[in-house]
Design a protein around this motif. Structure first.
Motif, short mmCIF file in Angstrom:
data_model
loop_
_atom_site.label_atom_id
_atom_site.label_comp_id
_atom_site.label_asym_id
_atom_site.label_seq_id
_atom_site.Cartn_x
_atom_site.Cartn_y
_atom_site.Cartn_z
N PHE A 271 96.71 7.98 32.24
CA PHE A 271 98.10 7.55 32.29
C PHE A 271 97.97 7.03 33.69
O PHE A 271 97.31 7.46 34.63
CB PHE A 271 99.22 8.73 32.11
CG PHE A 271 99.03 9.82 32.83
CD1 PHE A 271 99.69 10.16 33.99
CD2 PHE A 271 98.33 10.85 32.42
CE1 PHE A 271 99.43 10.93 35.06
CE2 PHE A 271 98.31 12.00 33.53
CZ PHE A 271 98.92 12.05 34.67
N ALA A 272 99.07 6.26 34.00
CA ALA A 272 99.48 5.65 35.27
C ALA A 272 100.64 6.51 35.60
O ALA A 272 101.72 6.55 34.98
CB ALA A 272 99.58 4.23 35.23
N ALA A 273 100.69 6.69 36.76
CA ALA A 273 101.91 7.39 37.61
C ALA A 273 102.13 7.08 38.96
O ALA A 273 101.19 6.47 39.45
CB ALA A 273 101.77 8.99 37.59
N TYR A 274 103.32 7.03 39.38
CA TYR A 274 103.74 6.52 40.81
C TYR A 274 103.01 7.68 41.60
O TYR A 274 103.33 8.74 41.71
CB TYR A 274 105.14 6.61 40.55
CG TYR A 274 105.68 5.57 41.66
CD1 TYR A 274 105.16 4.26 41.82
CD2 TYR A 274 106.33 6.01 43.05
CE1 TYR A 274 105.80 3.29 42.79
CE2 TYR A 274 106.89 5.23 44.01
CZ TYR A 274 106.47 3.66 43.91
OH TYR A 274 106.88 2.92 44.87
N PHE A 279 101.14 2.60 42.14
CA PHE A 279 100.98 3.22 40.54
C PHE A 279 99.17 3.59 41.02
O PHE A 279 98.65 2.83 41.54
CB PHE A 279 101.00 2.25 39.54
CG PHE A 279 102.44 2.28 38.95
CD1 PHE A 279 102.73 2.99 37.97
CD2 PHE A 279 103.36 1.70 39.47
CE1 PHE A 279 104.04 3.52 37.56
CE2 PHE A 279 104.55 1.53 38.82
CZ PHE A 279 105.10 2.33 37.89
N LYS A 280 98.91 4.80 40.27
CA LYS A 280 97.59 5.27 40.19
C LYS A 280 97.36 5.65 39.04
O LYS A 280 97.99 6.01 38.14
CB LYS A 280 97.50 6.02 41.16
CG LYS A 280 97.14 5.62 42.68
CD LYS A 280 96.94 6.71 43.66
CE LYS A 280 96.99 6.23 45.29
NZ LYS A 280 96.51 7.07 46.12
N GLY A 293 90.07 1.51 39.73
CA GLY A 293 91.00 0.70 39.21
C GLY A 293 92.39 0.87 39.27
O GLY A 293 93.30 0.02 38.62
N PHE A 294 92.79 1.89 39.90
CA PHE A 294 94.26 2.09 40.18
C PHE A 294 94.64 1.09 40.93
O PHE A 294 96.00 0.54 40.97
CB PHE A 294 94.35 3.30 40.99
CG PHE A 294 94.10 3.54 42.33
CD1 PHE A 294 94.88 3.04 43.40
CD2 PHE A 294 92.46 4.05 42.62
CE1 PHE A 294 94.29 3.19 44.69
CE2 PHE A 294 92.33 4.33 44.03
CZ PHE A 294 93.15 3.84 44.90
N SER A 295 94.01 0.28 42.00
CA SER A 295 94.75 -0.94 42.84
C SER A 295 94.79 -2.13 41.85
O SER A 295 95.61 -2.76 42.36
CB SER A 295 93.49 -0.92 43.92
OG SER A 295 92.17 -1.31 43.44
N THR A 296 94.01 -2.07 40.82
CA THR A 296 94.21 -3.34 40.03
C THR A 296 95.05 -3.20 38.68
O THR A 296 95.31 -3.86 38.13
CB THR A 296 92.86 -3.87 39.45
OG1 THR A 296 92.34 -2.91 38.59
CG2 THR A 296 91.74 -4.05 40.53
N PHE A 297 95.93 -1.81 38.73
CA PHE A 297 96.86 -1.87 37.84
C PHE A 297 97.90 -2.78 37.44
O PHE A 297 98.55 -3.18 38.99
CB PHE A 297 97.45 -0.31 37.77
CG PHE A 297 98.44 0.13 36.66
CD1 PHE A 297 97.83 0.47 35.22
CD2 PHE A 297 99.71 0.03 36.69
CE1 PHE A 297 98.58 0.80 34.51
CE2 PHE A 297 100.46 0.38 35.96
CZ PHE A 297 99.90 0.79 34.56
#
Length: 782
Positions: A271-274, A279-280, A293-297
């Motif tokens: 999952f993605a969360a703040y 977002f990460k 990949g979190f920087s490209t979410f």
């Protein structure tokens, strides 16, 4: 020598001698010496008499003094007793005055509390309503109980509309979530406790403490995973996110620095969360950030101030810091659907969006806002138009949600109510009452019908939108409106068929002729209060009396011809009690006794021209003379004398209604004031003010605590009989009720219109007290 010898002899005999002239003293001495014993005896007796006289006189004086002292003491004692009695009387008067004042104060306070409770109930404030009602829930044995019909009415209607209440949490609840299959409901409170219940069985499934650090009530969030395998716990701007396994509710992961909003990915457990302003991506199975990949979410780089998901979580509305626009994005792709310019990011408070982006609801923050500006607004983004919400300003709203099928918009906040609108039209469909304090969160189940809400009172409420119907005040009672099929009533069984069977037993010993359809009365049909005798006009000047119990004809009476006076029929005949039938002849009024089949010997004065009412036992008759300004005479039929005269009405008297004990009476008529008289003295005891038009009907409760009045102004009001204060007002769809009747147990109020009958029910006190025991125990566990 002879004289000398005689003198010697006299001397020896102690007699006076004649040698010289004897003096009185000389003679007395001689006499004393000669009668010495007698004189001594006499002297002794004299002395004794003197001493006795002195002693008796002294004793008499002492006795007199003692008597005087005793009289003085008795008088003083009597004065003291009279003073004590006077003081005791004064003390009793003061005590009675205090008791009367205390009683009057209690009664005034009770009437005021009932009036205030009704206003709280109208506003949907169940907590305040019940708080006032609970003051009178248990009566002190030494004090007169005050609860009456109005208390029972308010108590019954102060019940909430909820399906069920979960009360496992003790602190304010900040977040709710339904599982995706709709079987579970979870809630988290400010003390970090989480409770999960089964929606079907209403039983608690689990309760545990969440591993989160901050517990800000408006920042708490929770969410089930798409497959219902996990429960995510945390909040907005709360730097810890806990993940629980729903199979055993154990914690499987805890991510420091992570917070909501949370967006699930296609990969299981990811999952993605703040996190720290961006977002990460996180993975539950690895219990750490993915690091890749979190920087490209798609939604990375956005500083979120406020957000709202659609029910299917396919779209998110993001309110960024220091941005004037609210942007709406597709969750998975991050594609911006639109910028919504209707509100700046600095002003928007509450926000909710419907699935498919059909509707957006928002409310500005309250700070530095006027009352007119703080209202819920509804928009259709694609059509770029605002939908006007009906009653869109119910109070400050804190939570709002669209149903998954977008058919409903529900919001709650500071007014303790859940307001329900239909978004397509903006029409308000109703509201749910039951919360005891402010509402902080709302959640819809996947079926779009079941709704949960929670707030400051810590209780979680379950609702069903399908039950959202206004609670009817009155129950319509259907019975035959025509007498066409009942031309001849020969038996009590046939007579009972004319009336509602459900009410026949309860009002069997009351004025059952009230149930007659209007065309019965116009044709002169009358029934005795106990339902045993029927009287009807056969010809214009003749009455027939039938015994319904024995199904036989009893008598025929001659009466005067029916006439009209000021638009009303003069009463030619009516039952004033079970046995007495009052009727008019050419010579005036007479009374027929149906039990003994004869006229009563008691006479009614011929100058009475109209009958206005009678006490329940038929003893007191309210009669009118030719001059209406002279008032209504209360005539004691048994004693054949006038008891009092009722005066004070500004307009004509239509009917006089007596209390069950015959001590009080009230008049109906065109006067907007309701005058309550003491029938013994004729003094006006209370003036009931509040109706905008005249009083059409009135009834006293059988417990002597209240009186009910109705008016063509559309209101029915209940007044406190001891104080004359209004306690309850309701506006049913009934105008100009012909009669009002309390049932014998004071649990029903019957309202009879021209063509219809309505029933207002209240629960019995015994039934209420059974439920009160649990409530009082909960509020006072000791």
């Amino acid at each position: 020598a002879t004289e000398l010898a005689l003198d010697v002899q006299r001397y020896l005999n102690l007699e006076p001698v004649k040698a010289e002239a004897p003096s009185s003293l000389y003679r007395f001495r001689k006499f004393a010496r000669r009668n010495q014993a007698a004189l001594i005896t006499a002297a002794i007796i004299l002395i004794l008499l003197t001493v006795g006289s002195v002693v008796s006189t002294g004793l008499a004086i002492k006795a007199t003094i003692a008597q005087r002292n005793a009289d003085a003491l008795a008088k003083k004692s009597q004065s003291a007793q009279e003073l004590a009695e006077l003081r005791e009387k004064d003390a009793n008067e003061q005590r009675n005055l205090v008791l009367r004042s205390s009683r009057a104060l209690r009664q005034n306070l009770y009437a005021s509390d009932m009036y205030q409770a009704q206003h709280f109930l109208r506003d949907g404030n169940i907590a305040k309503t019940r708080e006032l009602l609970l003051k009178y829930a248990v009566s002190n044995q030494s004090q007169e109980p005050l609860r009456g019909f109005e208390w029972q009415y308010l108590w019954d209607r102060s019940k909430g509309d909820e399906l069920f209440v979960f009360d496992d949490l003790e602190r304010p609840t900040g977040a709710l979530a339904f599982s995706n299959d709709g079987t579970l409901l979870a809630a988290i409170s400010t003390d970090g406790n989480v409770c999960v219940w089964s929606v079907r069985t209403r039983m608690r499934v689990a309760m545990f403490e969440a591993d989160i650090q901050q517990r800000w009530i408006f920042g708490l969030r929770m969410q089930f995973s798409k497959d219902d395998r996990f429960l995510y716990l945390g909040g907005q701007r709360i730097s810890r996110l806990s993940v629980r396994d729903t199979s055993d509710w154990s914690q499987v992961a805890c991510f420091k620095g992570a917070s909501f909003p949370l967006i699930e990915q296609d990969k299981e457990g990811q999952f993605a969360a703040y996190h720290n302003g961006d977002f990460k991506l996180f993975n539950v199975n690895q219990q750490r950030e993915t690091g890749a990949g979190f920087s490209t979410f798609p939604l990375s780089g956005k500083e979120i101030r406020n957000y709202a998901f659609t029910a299917d979580r396919e779209m998110i509305a993001i309110q960024e810091r220091n941005k004037e626009l609210i942007s709406i994005h597709d969750v998975q792709s991050g594609r911006k659907m639109m910028d919504w310019p209707h509100s700046s990011s600095r002003d928007t408070g509450l926000m909710s969006i419907a699935g498919g982006l059909q509707y957006v609801a928002w409310m500005p923050e309250i700070w530095n806002r006027s009352v007119d500006e703080v209202q819920l607004r509804l928009f259709q983004p694609f059509e770029e138009r605002e939908i006007q919400l009906e009653n869109s300003q119910p109070g400050l709203l804190i939570a709002a949600e669209f149903s998954p099928d977008t058919q409903w918009l529900v919001a709650g906040g500071w007014d303790y109510l859940l307001h329900v609108w239909e978004p397509s039209t903006g029409a308000k469909r109703g509201s749910f009452k039951g919360h005891l304090d402010e509402i902080f969160c709302v959640a819809f189940a996947p079926n779009s019908q079941t709704l949960a809400s929670a707030g400051k009172d810590g209780r979680v409420y379950l609702w069903d939108l399908r039950s959202m119907k206004p609670k009817p005040d009155l129950e319509s009672i259907a019975f035959r409106k025509s007498a066409r099929d009942t031309e001849e009533l020969n038996s009590r069984k046939e007579f009972a068929g004319v009336f509602p069977s459900a009410l026949w037993a309860e009002f069997e010993r009351g004025d059952v002729d009230y149930f007659f359809p209007s065309d019965f009365k116009r044709r002169g049909w009358r029934i005795s209060p106990d339902g045993t005798h029927l009287v009807h006009r056969v010809k214009d000047q003749s009455l027939e009396i039938h015994n319904l119990t024995e199904s036989r004809f009893e008598a025929s009476l001659d009466v005067i011809k029916s006439e009209r006076r000021f638009g009303h029929h003069k009463v030619s005949h009516t039952f004033v009690s079970n046995d007495r039938l009052l009727y008019r002849t050419n010579d005036g009024f007479a009374v027929w006794n149906v039990r003994y089949d004869r006229n009563e010997p008691n006479k009614i004065p011929e100058d009475f021209i109209a009958f206005k009412g009678a006490s329940s036992d038929g003893r007191l008759l309210a009669m009118e003379r030719e001059n209406e300004e002279a008032g209504i005479v209360v005539w004691d039929f048994d004693a054949e004398k006038a008891v009092s005269v009722l005066n004070g009405m500004d307009h004509g008297y239509h009917r006089i209604v007596f209390s069950p004990d015959s001590k009080l009476a009230i008049a109906t008529g065109w006067d907007k004031r309701g005058l309550v008289w003491n029938t013994t003295t004729g003094a006006v005891q209370h003036v009931l003010t509040g109706h905008k038009q005249g009083i059409h009907a009135a009834a006293f409760a059988h417990d002597h605590k209240s009186i009910c009045t109705s008016s063509p102004d559309g209101t029915i009001r209940i007044w406190h009989l001891e104080t004359g204060r209004e306690m309850l007002t309701f506006t049913p769809d009934v105008v100009g009720a012909d009669r009002l009747i309390f049932s014998k147990d004071n649990q029903k109020l019957l309202i009879l219109g021209i063509d219809k009958t309505w029933l207002l029910r209240v629960p019995g006190l015994e039934q209420i007290d059974q439920g009160l025991a649990a409530i009082l125990k909960e509020n006072n566990p000791l």
